[in-house]
Scaffold this active site. Structure first.
Site, PDB file in Angstrom:
ATOM      1  N   HIS A   8      -4.175  -1.934  -6.169  1.00 44.11           N
ATOM      2  CA  HIS A   8      -3.367  -0.794  -6.582  1.00 44.11           C
ATOM      3  C   HIS A   8      -4.319   0.313  -7.012  1.00 44.11           C
ATOM      4  CE1 HIS A   8       0.349  -3.430  -7.661  1.00 44.11           C
ATOM      5  NE2 HIS A   8       0.030  -3.455  -6.393  1.00 44.11           N
ATOM      6  N   ASP A  23       0.819  -1.227   0.000  1.00 46.44           N
ATOM      7  CA  ASP A  23       0.000   0.000   0.000  1.00 46.44           C
ATOM      8  C   ASP A  23       0.845   1.265   0.000  1.00 46.44           C
ATOM      9  OD1 ASP A  23      -2.279  -1.640   0.261  1.00 46.44           O
ATOM     10  OD2 ASP A  23      -2.006  -1.706   2.432  1.00 46.44           O
TER      11      ASP A  23
HETATM   12  P1  GDP Z   1      -0.394   0.239  -3.795  1.00 43.14           P
HETATM   13  O1  GDP Z   1      -1.041  -1.070  -3.526  1.00 43.14           O
HETATM   14  O2  GDP Z   1       1.047   0.269  -3.399  1.00 43.14           O
HETATM   15  O3  GDP Z   1      -0.600   0.733  -5.200  1.00 43.14           O
HETATM   16  O4  GDP Z   1      -1.096   1.304  -2.848  1.00 43.14           O
HETATM   17  P2  GDP Z   1      -2.646   1.524  -2.544  1.00 43.14           P
HETATM   18  O5  GDP Z   1      -3.338   1.845  -3.774  1.00 43.14           O
HETATM   19  O6  GDP Z   1      -3.187   0.431  -1.724  1.00 43.14           O
HETATM   20  O7  GDP Z   1      -2.554   2.756  -1.540  1.00 43.14           O
HETATM   21  C1  GDP Z   1      -2.057   3.965  -1.889  1.00 43.14           C
HETATM   22  C2  GDP Z   1      -3.155   5.016  -1.683  1.00 43.14           C
HETATM   23  O8  GDP Z   1      -2.585   6.279  -1.592  1.00 43.14           O
HETATM   24  C3  GDP Z   1      -4.141   5.121  -2.839  1.00 43.14           C
HETATM   25  O9  GDP Z   1      -5.401   5.488  -2.356  1.00 43.14           O
HETATM   26  C4  GDP Z   1      -3.540   6.232  -3.697  1.00 43.14           C
HETATM   27  O10 GDP Z   1      -4.502   6.902  -4.505  1.00 43.14           O
HETATM   28  C5  GDP Z   1      -3.015   7.128  -2.654  1.00 43.14           C
HETATM   29  N1  GDP Z   1      -1.832   7.906  -2.988  1.00 43.14           N
HETATM   30  C6  GDP Z   1      -0.727   7.513  -3.669  1.00 43.14           C
HETATM   31  N2  GDP Z   1       0.187   8.489  -3.668  1.00 43.14           N
HETATM   32  C7  GDP Z   1      -0.354   9.527  -2.975  1.00 43.14           C
HETATM   33  C8  GDP Z   1       0.135  10.803  -2.582  1.00 43.14           C
HETATM   34  O11 GDP Z   1       1.251  11.206  -2.863  1.00 43.14           O
HETATM   35  N3  GDP Z   1      -0.712  11.582  -1.828  1.00 43.14           N
HETATM   36  C9  GDP Z   1      -1.952  11.172  -1.456  1.00 43.14           C
HETATM   37  N4  GDP Z   1      -2.699  11.996  -0.733  1.00 43.14           N
HETATM   38  N5  GDP Z   1      -2.429   9.958  -1.803  1.00 43.14           N
HETATM   39  C10 GDP Z   1      -1.629   9.149  -2.534  1.00 43.14           C
END
Ligand code: GDP
Length: 428
Positions: free
Chosen positions: A45, A17
């Protein structure tokens, strides 16, 4: 705007995440092929772009880019039911999926309906000793894969052979379902329905992706390898037994993608500006109470697949440095920096204390239960940085935070993400 790189893996440094989907979505503009090389539909993701907001579970995050070929490699837990549902959802939002932009490795093993059943049955048996499985069948799937008791996706193309193979597996698996767990047996009719409802739908996408990748490589195409979860969930290097059942580390990318000979030039490790963790198991830097609630709300830390509230804490230098080493990261994307804007002073877990001794090394898994965080504080910047796009424009305290982490984890931070949207990024 993003520097062109050679073959590149985008991986999680921590517990998952971290924002990998967001980074793949950004970086795919420079790539021709995106390959998912491990894991299944047990995590999500999140990608936000011109098509809308998506929580991708199995589909590679390059699926939104025109001209990019997306591959589900042999290392993934290929769940036809979940994949087909996800394909339909994405298509309903205007994203075209064809055998030209989505290819499924014929060597990927199929996650069978009984894997999900077994996951639920085993978690129920464990009761209060449960691992916090997402019950998507991932652990039973990989156990069977390594016992050579799975069906390869390519077998769907050979119906006579498939039927005999399924019959053998069915007899064997029903022994476990009925005698170990006292559950109902699965019937051939159940499997035929499953074949018809889901497997038939994904069949047109199955091919020898190894040959495709070899040709792509020969033509000088740029290949991006997409991981699920993070180093601390790696089956071999993570917080055993609270890991996943596959290898999210970049070293597995060549094996799980279908290019065992490939050399990966760059490994972009994704790190969140604070820590989060889903499920059970040790999480040394965990915050509780009001402090945790505030951070969880600010970062909207709820599972993309399950909606479960995530456990949160300050950035953990000990775990992150270990993750950077396991991944062989050559560059770091630090995400969610914008979330920290409300903090007057920012806690950082700089060391662990294990049995009264301070350490910089990530401990052997069972020692993690006794590990306590050593916390230092850095000055907060206390403003909204989500609109900033240049490094020079960041407040001094925010720059110091990035530089501090960079120095402590021993890897260059080349991307600072300040929002979930594709362009909310600062390049360094
Ligand atoms: P992944 O599984 O590694 O792709 O991560 P997830 O999707 O589970 O969690 C990352 C969350 O953080 C998602 O809701 C993204 O839209 C959000 N996100 C990613 N980068 C940023 C950021 O720089 N700022 C904010 N506020 N949200 C972010």
């Amino acid at each position: 705007m993003v520097k062109k790189m050679g073959n590149c893996a985008i991986v999680g440094i921590n517990w998952g995440d971290e924002g990998k989907g967001r980074m793949v979505d950004l970086l795919t503009q420079d790539y021709d092929v995106v390959v998912r090389y491990q894991g299944g539909g047990n995590a999500g993701h999140t990608v936000i772009n011109e098509f809308g907001k998506f929580a991708l579970h199995l589909l590679p995050s390059g699926i939104f880019r025109q001209g990019v070929v997306n591959i589900l490699g042999n290392g993934v837990a290929l769940d036809p039911e979940n994949l087909w549902k996800e394909m339909q959802e994405v298509q309903a939002q205007g994203v075209a999926l064809t055998p030209d932009n989505l290819k499924i490795s014929d060597r990927a093993s199929l996650l069978m309906p009984w894997h999900r059943d077994l996951d639920g049955l085993e978690e129920a048996r464990l009761a209060d000793k449960k691992f916090g499985s997402t019950k998507q069948g991932i652990a039973p799937f990989y156990a069977d894969k390594f016992s050579k008791k799975t069906v390869l996706a390519g077998e769907l193309l050979y119906p006579e052979h498939l039927k005999a193979h399924l019959q053998d597996l069915l007899e064997w698996k029903n022994l476990t379902l009925t005698r170990v767990y006292g559950a109902e047996p699965v019937t051939m009719a159940d499997l035929e329905k499953w074949l018809n409802d889901y497997c038939e739908k994904i069949k047109p996408y199955i091919c020898d992706t190894g040959v495709f990748l070899r040709d792509a490589q020969a033509q000088g195409k740029k290949i991006l390898f997409e991981a699920q979860l993070g180093a601390l969930r790696d089956l071999d290097y993570g917080i055993h037994p609270y890991t996943t059942s596959s290898n999210p580390i970049a070293a597995y990318a060549p094996v799980g993608s279908g290019m065992p000979n490939v050399k990966i030039d760059e490994v972009v490790g994704v790190v969140k500006a604070y820590s989060s963790c889903v499920g059970e198991g040790p999480f040394t830097c965990e915050l509780f109470g009001e402090e945790a609630d505030k951070l969880r709300e600010a970062g909207f830390e709820y599972g993309a697949k399950t909606g479960r509230p995530r456990r949160v804490g300050p950035i953990d230098i000990v775990a992150t440095r270990y993750g950077v080493r396991c991944q062989g990261a050559t560059n770091i994307a630090l995400t969610k920096m914008d979330v920290m804007g409300y903090m007057e002073r920012i806690p950082v877990c700089v060391q662990y204390e294990v049995n009264g001794e301070k350490t910089d090394e990530f401990p052997f898994p069972c020692l993690l239960n006794d590990a306590k965080p050593v916390i230092e504080y850095l000055e907060g910047w206390q403003c909204d940085i989500s609109g900033i796009r240049n490094w020079e424009d960041l407040p001094e305290a925010a720059k110091r935070y990035v530089e501090y982490i960079e120095e402590k984890i021993g890897c260059h931070i080349g991307y600072v993400s300040v929002g979930p949207e594709r362009d909310s990024i600062i390049l360094r």
